[in-house]
Design an enzyme around this catalytic site. Structure first.
Site, short mmCIF file in Angstrom:
data_model
loop_
_atom_site.label_atom_id
_atom_site.label_comp_id
_atom_site.label_asym_id
_atom_site.label_seq_id
_atom_site.Cartn_x
_atom_site.Cartn_y
_atom_site.Cartn_z
N ARG A 93 0.59 -0.94 0.51
CA ARG A 93 -0.38 -0.28 -0.01
C ARG A 93 1.00 1.44 0.20
NH1 ARG A 93 -3.06 -2.69 -1.37
NH2 ARG A 93 -5.44 -3.46 -0.83
N HIS A 136 -1.70 -0.55 -9.70
CA HIS A 136 -1.82 -1.65 -9.41
C HIS A 136 -2.52 -3.17 -9.27
CE1 HIS A 136 -4.37 -1.54 -4.50
NE2 HIS A 136 -3.53 -2.90 -5.82
P1 NDP Z 1 -1.36 -11.38 5.47
O1 NDP Z 1 -2.31 -11.07 5.99
O2 NDP Z 1 -1.84 -12.47 4.99
O3 NDP Z 1 0.38 -10.91 6.20
C1 NDP Z 1 1.05 -10.08 6.12
C2 NDP Z 1 1.78 -9.89 7.08
O4 NDP Z 1 2.62 -8.59 7.48
C3 NDP Z 1 1.93 -10.68 8.10
O5 NDP Z 1 3.30 -11.50 8.47
C4 NDP Z 1 2.29 -10.24 9.47
O6 NDP Z 1 2.92 -10.45 10.83
C5 NDP Z 1 2.26 -9.14 8.48
N1 NDP Z 1 2.53 -7.90 10.10
C6 NDP Z 1 1.06 -7.16 10.27
N2 NDP Z 1 1.36 -6.02 11.14
C7 NDP Z 1 2.99 -5.85 11.36
C8 NDP Z 1 3.77 -5.03 12.36
N3 NDP Z 1 2.52 -4.28 12.51
N4 NDP Z 1 4.76 -5.78 12.26
C9 NDP Z 1 5.43 -6.42 11.28
N5 NDP Z 1 4.33 -7.56 10.12
C10 NDP Z 1 3.56 -7.42 10.54
O7 NDP Z 1 -1.09 -10.33 4.58
P2 NDP Z 1 -1.51 -10.78 2.35
O8 NDP Z 1 0.01 -11.44 2.19
O9 NDP Z 1 -2.45 -11.28 1.99
O10 NDP Z 1 -1.39 -8.96 1.95
C11 NDP Z 1 -0.42 -7.61 1.86
C12 NDP Z 1 -0.64 -6.93 1.51
O11 NDP Z 1 -0.52 -7.04 0.03
C13 NDP Z 1 -1.90 -6.68 1.49
O12 NDP Z 1 -2.69 -6.12 3.14
C14 NDP Z 1 -2.74 -5.60 0.09
O13 NDP Z 1 -1.69 -4.18 1.17
C15 NDP Z 1 -1.37 -5.82 -0.52
N6 NDP Z 1 -2.08 -6.72 -1.83
C16 NDP Z 1 -1.36 -6.09 -2.94
C17 NDP Z 1 -2.23 -6.54 -4.17
C18 NDP Z 1 -1.86 -5.49 -5.23
O14 NDP Z 1 -2.63 -6.09 -6.25
N7 NDP Z 1 -0.53 -4.79 -4.88
C19 NDP Z 1 -3.01 -7.42 -4.24
C20 NDP Z 1 -3.06 -8.34 -2.73
C21 NDP Z 1 -2.75 -7.49 -1.85
P3 NDP Z 1 1.90 -12.66 11.22
O15 NDP Z 1 2.94 -13.27 10.06
O16 NDP Z 1 2.90 -12.10 12.44
O17 NDP Z 1 0.51 -12.04 11.67
C1 OXD Z 2 -5.58 -5.98 -2.90
C2 OXD Z 2 -6.69 -6.27 -4.13
O1 OXD Z 2 -6.14 -5.89 -1.51
O2 OXD Z 2 -5.80 -6.39 -5.16
O3 OXD Z 2 -4.96 -5.08 -3.16
O4 OXD Z 2 -6.96 -7.56 -3.43
#
Ligand code: NDP
Ligand code: OXD
Length: 320
Positions: A235, A283
């Site tokens: 993001r 995106h």
């Molecule tokens: P998940 O919820 O599966 O994973 C999030 C990870 O971030 C976890 O490992 C979590 O730790 C870690 N995390 C959360 N908060 C913190 C913190 N405060 N400090 C350190 N680590 C933290 O998310 P996804 O992998 O599914 O997706 C990640 C992001 O990718 C989405 O939220 C979205 O913003 C983005 N996205 C972008 C897309 C694009 O096309 N550009 C498409 C899809 C998603 P823990 O494992 O310990 O819980």
């Molecule tokens: C996002 C998506 O979260 O495209 O970015 O799913």
């Protein structure tokens, strides 16, 4: 409609697709996966029969609350910060975020494509070609580079595993400590500088929460290797843009691949559009493949129906 088919419809479970675009394709996919469901694309209202399930992206005001008998909210996106911030989903309703193989595969392709293009100087050679310059650069192997991946979730973990397979020295940072064969793992705010120190490539795959907003700032960029490459597919709100641009201008960063921005579409006057060291995309790192997403959502609905634990429910206290 005959009386018999009216009675049959009245007995069916209901699912409402509240997509801002044309929901018909999604509706067809859901009808194929859940043939015993009445899949609605028109807003149900008070007084209608209960609709326990809603599939939603960015809801228009009032749409979610107007659904009678709602029990489960299924997000069309992996990141749900906009859904939480909208205040449209009542506290007591569970939200399921989108997790599926299509997203994980797509994200790994996009991140690896950017990382390898930088690692093998392909961006630089494109620039040299435009000037007609034949100028071989010093080339390194993956095992001479270090990558730090922020986030070890549905998307961060497979990306980290790909880097390990290619031979990159791989560091992974998350909120809790993970075990990823071949990678060094770190957790918590205290360990962030250690996780990122000396990294040639920094990849952001965190969710946007109160704790992760503005995390990628001058202090974090300062601990990377000189001339490092930054990849943001999570993001725009994670990054302090002024600090990113300063790091690119000073050469601390030799480049950045950005797929996400604070404001999307990125306003045309934004300096990132024209920055010579920025590669940007609109995106698209991990687009939703609807047929795969629907299979996953339908499976979760079946679990809910059978009283089994639903997967990928958002923890509202953590914001992801
Ligand atoms: P998940 O919820 O599966 O994973 C999030 C990870 O971030 C976890 O490992 C979590 O730790 C870690 N995390 C959360 N908060 C913190 C913190 N405060 N400090 C350190 N680590 C933290 O998310 P996804 O992998 O599914 O997706 C990640 C992001 O990718 C989405 O939220 C979205 O913003 C983005 N996205 C972008 C897309 C694009 O096309 N550009 C498409 C899809 C998603 P823990 O494992 O310990 O819980
Ligand atoms: C996002 C998506 O979260 O495209 O970015 O799913």
């Amino acid at each position: 409609m005959t009386q018999a088919s009216r009675t049959m419809l009245a007995d069916m479970k209901r699912l409402f697709i509240a997509s801002r675009g044309n929901p018909e394709h999604l509706a067809q996919l859901f009808r194929a996966e859940l043939p015993d469901f009445d899949v609605l694309t028109e807003q149900p209202k008070d007084g209608d029969a209960d609709v326990p399930y809603i599939v939603v992206g960015r809801p228009l005001p009032g749409v979610v609350r107007a659904v009678p008998g709602l029990k489960l909210v299924l997000s069309l996106n992996a990141g749900i910060e906009h859904l939480l911030a909208s205040g449209e989903v009542p506290e007591e309703l569970p939200i399921v975020r989108l997790v599926d193989d299509g997203l994980a595969l797509g994200m790994a392709e996009w991140v690896l494509a950017q990382a390898l293009a930088w690692h093998r100087n392909l961006f630089l050679y494109a620039e040299l070609q435009s000037k007609g310059e034949w100028a071989p650069q010093p080339e390194k192997l993956a095992n001479e580079r270090k990558v730090t991946v922020l986030g070890a979730g549905a998307l961060g973990r497979p990306v980290a595993e790909h880097f390990v397979r290619l031979g990159f020295g791989t560091h992974v940072w998350a909120r809790s400590r993970h075990s990823i064969p071949g990678a060094s793992t770190f957790s918590g705010t205290d360990q962030l500088p250690e996780a990122a120190r000396g990294a040639d490539i920094l990849v952001n795959l965190l969710p946007l929460t109160a704790e992760t907003a503005d995390l990628i700032d001058a202090d974090l960029l300062a601990v990377l290797a000189d001339g490092a490459f930054f990849i943001n597919a999570a993001r725009g709100g994670h990054v302090v843009d002024a600090d990113l641009i300063a790091a690119l201008d000073s050469g601390k960063l030799s480049g950045a691949a950005l797929d996400v921005f604070r404001t999307e579409p990125l306003p045309i006057e934004d300096p990132l559009w024209q920055h010579p060291r920025v590669r940007l995309s609109p995106h698209v790192a991990a687009p939703t493949h609807q047929h795969m997403a629907v299979k996953e959502m339908a499976a979760n609905i079946r679990r809910f129906e059978q009283g089994e634990p639903v997967r990928n429910v958002v923890d509202r206290s953590l914001g992801y």
